[in-house]
Design a protein around this motif. Structure first.
Motif, PDB file in Angstrom:
ATOM      1  N   UNK A 156       0.887  -1.215   0.031  1.00  0.00           N
ATOM      2  CA  UNK A 156       0.023  -0.091  -0.057  1.00  0.00           C
ATOM      3  C   UNK A 156       0.993   1.259   0.140  1.00  0.00           C
ATOM      4  N   UNK A 157       0.338   2.341  -0.982  1.00  0.00           N
ATOM      5  CA  UNK A 157       1.042   3.277  -0.815  1.00  0.00           C
ATOM      6  C   UNK A 157       0.257   4.511  -1.435  1.00  0.00           C
ATOM      7  N   UNK A 158       0.392   5.764  -0.991  1.00  0.00           N
ATOM      8  CA  UNK A 158      -0.100   7.023  -1.459  1.00  0.00           C
ATOM      9  C   UNK A 158       0.992   7.966  -2.110  1.00  0.00           C
ATOM     10  N   UNK A 159       0.588   8.501  -3.137  1.00  0.00           N
ATOM     11  CA  UNK A 159       1.644   9.447  -4.050  1.00  0.00           C
ATOM     12  C   UNK A 159       1.520  10.807  -3.762  1.00  0.00           C
ATOM     13  N   UNK A 160       2.641  11.271  -3.396  1.00  0.00           N
ATOM     14  CA  UNK A 160       2.845  12.760  -3.030  1.00  0.00           C
ATOM     15  C   UNK A 160       3.513  13.653  -4.478  1.00  0.00           C
ATOM     16  N   UNK A 161       2.385  14.410  -4.932  1.00  0.00           N
ATOM     17  CA  UNK A 161       3.294  15.222  -6.019  1.00  0.00           C
ATOM     18  C   UNK A 161       4.214  16.205  -5.356  1.00  0.00           C
TER      19      UNK A 161
END
Length: 402
Positions: A156-161
């Protein structure tokens, strides 16, 4: 993953092609262009002020925290919904009302800190003459985001711009966010590790994923490791970590008028568990959060046999609302949440664990600029020269007195 560079922009930006209408949770790396209240930052992105605070592990128990003034140049992670628009992932829910003296360039480069370009705003709003902006005009501000199925290397991961700063290196960004150069290059389809100021990178952050049903309004909730999320109309708070990828949810400190949080056929409330040691192991019964639907907080009761009984629930450390940013912090990538093994145990009430620190030391995990009890330490240190002088004077006089 097929990636490309955004057209009409000199700096590079990683985009994700898409073909469906689903959305995902994503983060924007935003640097404040001036002192702003928490509510003002939230208004810029049309997001919940409390969601910004919890995403950055800032203590929400402070009085009137939504009106707390955040310092210029502070770096924040802004939680947004990432959509599929015209075949690519981006956020188009942000609107900006123009003010006197605004230009497309100032809106893009200053107010939104390089997360969008003047050309992108012009194209999104079909502006024929960018030199003419009507005061009070509502502009769509397209913002970069990626989903990649909310996974990175199968986890699981969430992406940071993240907008690259002039002093950034890929190695520094990787170290700051607990990832590797190779991972960043793969995610962003980079042929080399060379980066340029203004580039927008997709940075994967390890996270805890939920498994709520599709009919739940918070379906797909994912929380970065070392932080929190608020959901269910401010009734439930969820945290991730430290040291694990298990999402833990409990009643929020802001809960006022909420539906029942008690598990059916049980006396257990949301976030509570009972343990019973046996010869076969430890029987654990817990009341967990199952999502939010039509004003109802969904809970489910589960029982399992574990090799050993779990200890008290641990929480990511919280920081006080920042009041200033030091010069050194301007020249380093904003760090990912880290865990040094210290944790806060589950509170007796539903309040989010408050910031804790030793006298003279900043709160655990606090960014530079957070409040601490340092003045008390400085006052005690300041008395040392006086005490030393008295000691030397006594030793100098004592031979003559004999």
């Amino acid at each position: 993953m097929v990636l490309a560079n955004v057209a009409l922009v000199t700096s590079k930006s990683t985009i994700e092609p898409c073909s469906n209408s689903d959305t995902c949770n994503a983060l924007l790396g935003y640097t404040l262009y001036t002192d702003l209240k928490v509510a003002e930052v939230a208004s810029l992105f049309q997001v919940d002020p409390i969601a910004i605070l919890t995403a950055n592990a800032i203590d929400i128990s402070y009085p009137d925290v939504e009106n707390h003034i955040l310092p210029s140049q502070l770096f924040l992670k802004i939680p947004i919904l990432c959509s599929c628009v015209d075949g690519i992932r981006k956020s188009v829910s942000t609107k900006y009302k123009t003010r006197p003296q605004d230009t497309l360039a100032s809106i893009a480069d200053s107010i939104y800190a390089g997360l969008v370009s003047a050309d992108q705003i012009r194209e999104a709003n079909s502006i024929a003459d960018p030199s003419i902006l009507d005061v009070g005009e509502n502009l769509v501000v397209p913002l970069p985001c990626t989903c990649f199925n909310n996974t990175d290397n199968g986890l699981p991961a969430i992406y940071l711009s993240y907008v690259v700063k002039p002093v950034d290196t890929l190695a520094g960004i990787a170290a700051g966010y607990s990832t590797t150069i190779t991972d960043l290059m793969n995610v962003n389809a980079m042929g080399s590790s060379s980066i340029t100021a203004g580039d927008i990178l997709a940075v994967p952050l390890s996270a805890c994923a939920s498994n709520f049903p599709k009919y739940a309004s918070d379906h797909g909730l994912i929380v970065p490791n070392g932080s929190y999320a608020i959901t269910a109309s401010h009734c439930v708070q969820c945290s991730c970590g430290p040291g694990n990828r298990n999402l833990y949810c409990m009643p929020a400190s802001l809960a006022v008028s909420c539906s029942s949080m008690q598990c059916k056929s049980s006396n257990l409330m949301l976030g509570n568990a009972t343990v019973q040691q046996s010869s076969a192991g430890c029987n654990v019964t817990s009341c967990s959060y199952g999502g939010y639907s039509n004003g109802t907080i969904l809970t489910w009761l589960s029982s399992s046999l574990q090799p050993r009984c779990p200890g008290p629930q641990q929480f990511p450390p919280l920081v006080a609302p920042p009041t200033y940013v030091t010069r050194d912090s301007l020249f380093a990538p904003a760090p990912a949440p880290q865990s040094d093994g210290a944790a806060t145990t589950v509170p007796r009430t539903s309040t989010v664990p408050s910031t804790g620190s030793l006298p003279g030391l900043p709160p655990a995990g606090a960014p530079i600029g957070s409040f601490s009890d340092a003045p008390s330490l400085m006052n005690s240190v300041a008395t040392l020269p006086i005490a030393l002088m008295i000691y030397l004077l006594i030793n100098l006089i004592s031979p003559f007195s004999l």
